[in-house]
Enzyme design. Structure first.
Site, PDB file in Angstrom:
ATOM      1  N   SER A 152       0.838  -1.196   0.000  1.00 10.63           N
ATOM      2  CA  SER A 152       0.000   0.000   0.000  1.00 10.63           C
ATOM      3  C   SER A 152       0.873   1.245   0.000  1.00 10.63           C
ATOM      4  CB  SER A 152      -0.872  -0.004   1.258  1.00 10.63           C
ATOM      5  OG  SER A 152      -1.471   1.250   1.441  1.00 10.63           O
ATOM      6  N   TYR A 165      -0.688  -0.454  10.028  1.00 12.18           N
ATOM      7  CA  TYR A 165      -0.941  -0.897   8.648  1.00 12.18           C
ATOM      8  C   TYR A 165       0.267  -0.602   7.749  1.00 12.18           C
ATOM      9  CZ  TYR A 165      -3.649  -1.053   4.237  1.00 12.18           C
ATOM     10  OH  TYR A 165      -4.129  -1.321   2.975  1.00 12.18           O
ATOM     11  N   LYS A 169       2.533  -3.239   5.711  1.00  9.35           N
ATOM     12  CA  LYS A 169       2.567  -3.178   4.242  1.00  9.35           C
ATOM     13  C   LYS A 169       3.981  -3.004   3.711  1.00  9.35           C
ATOM     14  CE  LYS A 169      -1.688  -3.799   2.950  1.00  9.35           C
ATOM     15  NZ  LYS A 169      -2.046  -5.158   2.479  1.00  9.35           N
TER      16      LYS A 169
HETATM   17  N1  LIG Z   1      -8.861  -0.431  -1.231  1.00 11.26           N
HETATM   18  C1  LIG Z   1      -7.727   0.225  -1.297  1.00 11.26           C
HETATM   19  O1  LIG Z   1      -7.649   1.393  -1.757  1.00 11.26           O
HETATM   20  C2  LIG Z   1      -6.457  -0.424  -0.840  1.00 11.26           C
HETATM   21  C3  LIG Z   1      -5.291   0.343  -0.822  1.00 11.26           C
HETATM   22  C4  LIG Z   1      -4.091  -0.255  -0.463  1.00 11.26           C
HETATM   23  C5  LIG Z   1      -4.084  -1.595  -0.118  1.00 11.26           C
HETATM   24  N2  LIG Z   1      -5.241  -2.303  -0.109  1.00 11.26           N
HETATM   25  C6  LIG Z   1      -5.157  -3.697   0.283  1.00 11.26           C
HETATM   26  O2  LIG Z   1      -5.880  -4.492  -0.636  1.00 11.26           O
HETATM   27  C7  LIG Z   1      -6.309  -5.700   0.026  1.00 11.26           C
HETATM   28  C8  LIG Z   1      -7.794  -5.896  -0.227  1.00 11.26           C
HETATM   29  O3  LIG Z   1      -8.510  -4.854   0.429  1.00 11.26           O
HETATM   30  P1  LIG Z   1      -9.943  -4.324  -0.050  1.00 11.26           P
HETATM   31  O4  LIG Z   1      -9.800  -2.884  -0.253  1.00 11.26           O
HETATM   32  O5  LIG Z   1     -10.481  -5.185  -1.119  1.00 11.26           O
HETATM   33  O6  LIG Z   1     -10.784  -4.499   1.311  1.00 11.26           O
HETATM   34  P2  LIG Z   1     -11.877  -5.591   1.731  1.00 11.26           P
HETATM   35  O7  LIG Z   1     -12.113  -5.371   3.175  1.00 11.26           O
HETATM   36  O8  LIG Z   1     -13.035  -5.519   0.815  1.00 11.26           O
HETATM   37  O9  LIG Z   1     -11.137  -6.977   1.472  1.00 11.26           O
HETATM   38  C9  LIG Z   1     -10.329  -7.628   2.396  1.00 11.26           C
HETATM   39  C10 LIG Z   1     -10.810  -9.051   2.509  1.00 11.26           C
HETATM   40  O10 LIG Z   1      -9.920  -9.775   3.349  1.00 11.26           O
HETATM   41  C11 LIG Z   1     -10.689 -10.651   4.145  1.00 11.26           C
HETATM   42  N3  LIG Z   1      -9.949 -11.004   5.356  1.00 11.26           N
HETATM   43  C12 LIG Z   1      -9.672 -10.203   6.421  1.00 11.26           C
HETATM   44  N4  LIG Z   1      -8.997 -10.879   7.355  1.00 11.26           N
HETATM   45  C13 LIG Z   1      -8.810 -12.143   6.863  1.00 11.26           C
HETATM   46  C14 LIG Z   1      -8.165 -13.289   7.358  1.00 11.26           C
HETATM   47  N5  LIG Z   1      -7.590 -13.285   8.571  1.00 11.26           N
HETATM   48  N6  LIG Z   1      -8.159 -14.412   6.595  1.00 11.26           N
HETATM   49  C15 LIG Z   1      -8.773 -14.434   5.375  1.00 11.26           C
HETATM   50  N7  LIG Z   1      -9.418 -13.357   4.874  1.00 11.26           N
HETATM   51  C16 LIG Z   1      -9.431 -12.231   5.595  1.00 11.26           C
HETATM   52  C17 LIG Z   1     -11.952  -9.860   4.446  1.00 11.26           C
HETATM   53  O11 LIG Z   1     -13.029 -10.698   4.865  1.00 11.26           O
HETATM   54  C18 LIG Z   1     -12.198  -9.140   3.140  1.00 11.26           C
HETATM   55  O12 LIG Z   1     -13.072  -9.862   2.283  1.00 11.26           O
HETATM   56  C19 LIG Z   1      -5.941  -5.526   1.492  1.00 11.26           C
HETATM   57  O13 LIG Z   1      -4.717  -6.178   1.757  1.00 11.26           O
HETATM   58  C20 LIG Z   1      -5.766  -4.034   1.626  1.00 11.26           C
HETATM   59  O14 LIG Z   1      -4.915  -3.690   2.699  1.00 11.26           O
HETATM   60  C21 LIG Z   1      -6.427  -1.747  -0.452  1.00 11.26           C
END
Ligand SMILES: NC(=O)c1ccc[n+]([C@@H]2O[C@H](COP(=O)([O-])OP(=O)(O)OC[C@H]3O[C@@H](n4cnc5c(N)ncnc54)[C@H](O)[C@@H]3O)[C@@H](O)[C@H]2O)c1
Length: 290
Positions: A152, A165, A169
């Site tokens: 991230s 976080y 990351k």
């Molecule tokens: N959305 C953004 O702008 C953004 C930015 C930077 C990084 N990210 C990263 O992208 C990834 C996906 O995030 P997202 O935005 O789709 O959010 P999201 O919350 O929709 O997806 C995360 C998923 O991970 C699952 N999860 C959480 N803990 C878990 C565990 N212990 N075991 C198995 N599954 C688990 C959740 O149930 C969820 O479905 C994450 O790693 C997040 O940190 C997202």
């Protein structure tokens, strides 16, 4: 479609919703057999439900693909091993691992309880360790593997209220760089994606109002799927946001050689040159010295 995953088996963690769901659907569309993993908890990691992963696996199968759902928490090494064992007994190989599962527990550092540090590192960093550890020997024996870490901008550049976080990351980037070196001779390539997308994780953040289309998670998926392919680079960080794709890197300058008698005063006298990043090299072209 020039990029196909026929005969490839992929695991995507946290694929019950958000970004992971889109990655899993696209891998399935392109012929991969997909393990849709998701604990199905809330954004802060509490609770669980098998239904999110099951619905996505069903959608892949309804589209003519092959998928199984798995509700393991990536923090539970035994449960992760169970997922790997189930995948191996069903499909006999694992080619692709997308470490995507994640939670948020944002607080300024002053107010952050240590439990929130550990919970976030546990899911992002140790969760990616658990899955990667369990597939590593399978991939070395196959002489093939593609691993994607989800990092991230909060880790790469910092973000207010996200010390836990951000640490997790950027930890994934360090993890990736060692796997890049150790996996290369086994044709295991490890890369990282730094996404920005409208998901439940960003819904409440300033700047994300009306972002559902502009920052659709589907626009991150092409980069992730490319990093899962035969054509993937090794050890790169691709950022993806709203249809723009660009790279990040860790860089160093040439610095100053102050010799074996270097003192604090020498640092003071040369601090501008030491900190000057106007001429620098990236991690891939540097000559390691230790
Ligand atoms: N959305 C953004 O702008 C953004 C930015 C930077 C990084 N990210 C990263 O992208 C990834 C996906 O995030 P997202 O935005 O789709 O959010 P999201 O919350 O929709 O997806 C995360 C998923 O991970 C699952 N999860 C959480 N803990 C878990 C565990 N212990 N075991 C198995 N599954 C688990 C959740 O149930 C969820 O479905 C994450 O790693 C997040 O940190 C997202």
């Amino acid at each position: 479609m020039t990029i196909s995953f026929k005969d490839r088996v992929a695991i995507v963690t946290g694929a019950g919703g958000g970004l992971g769901k889109q990655h899993a659907l696209e891998l399935g569309r392109r012929g991969a057999k997909v393990v849709v993993n998701d604990l199905g908890g809330s954004l802060d990691g509490s609770g669980s439900s098998a239904s999110a992963a099951e619905l996505v696996a069903q959608e892949i199968c309804d589209n003519g693909g092959a998928a199984i759902a798995n509700g393991a928490s990536v923090t539970d090494l035994d449960a992760v091993q169970g997922m790997i064992d189930a995948t191996m007994s069903k499909w006999g190989r694992i080619d692709i691992l997308v470490n995507n599962a994640g939670i948020l527990r944002d607080k300024t550092f002053a107010k952050m309880e240590l439990a929130n540090w550990h919970a976030v590192l546990d899911v992002h960093l140790t969760g990616s360790l658990n899955t990667t550890k369990c597939v590593w020997s399978i991939m070395t024996e196959q002489n093939y593997g593609r691993i994607v870490m989800t990092t991230s901008t909060s880790g790469l550049f910092g973000n207010f209220g996200q010390s836990n976080y951000g640490a997790a990351k950027l930890g994934l980037v360090g993890f990736m760089h060692t796997l890049r070196l150790e996996g290369a001779k086994y044709n295991i390539f490890t890369n990282a994606i730094a996404p920005i997308a409208a998901t439940r994780m960003t819904l409440e953040l300033p700047g994300f109002e009306d972002s559902a289309q502009r920052l659709a998670p589907e626009l991150v998926t092409p980069a992730v799927v490319f990093l899962c392919s035969d054509k993937a680079p090794n050890g790169r960080i691709i950022q993806a946001a709203g249809g723009r794709y660009y790279s990040a890197d860790v860089r160093e300058n040439t610095g100053v050689d102050l010799g074996l008698e270097a003192s604090v005063e020498d640092i003071e006298d040369n601090i501008e040159a030491i900190l000057d990043m106007s001429a620098n090299v990236g991690i891939l072209e540097r000559t390691p010295h230790r």
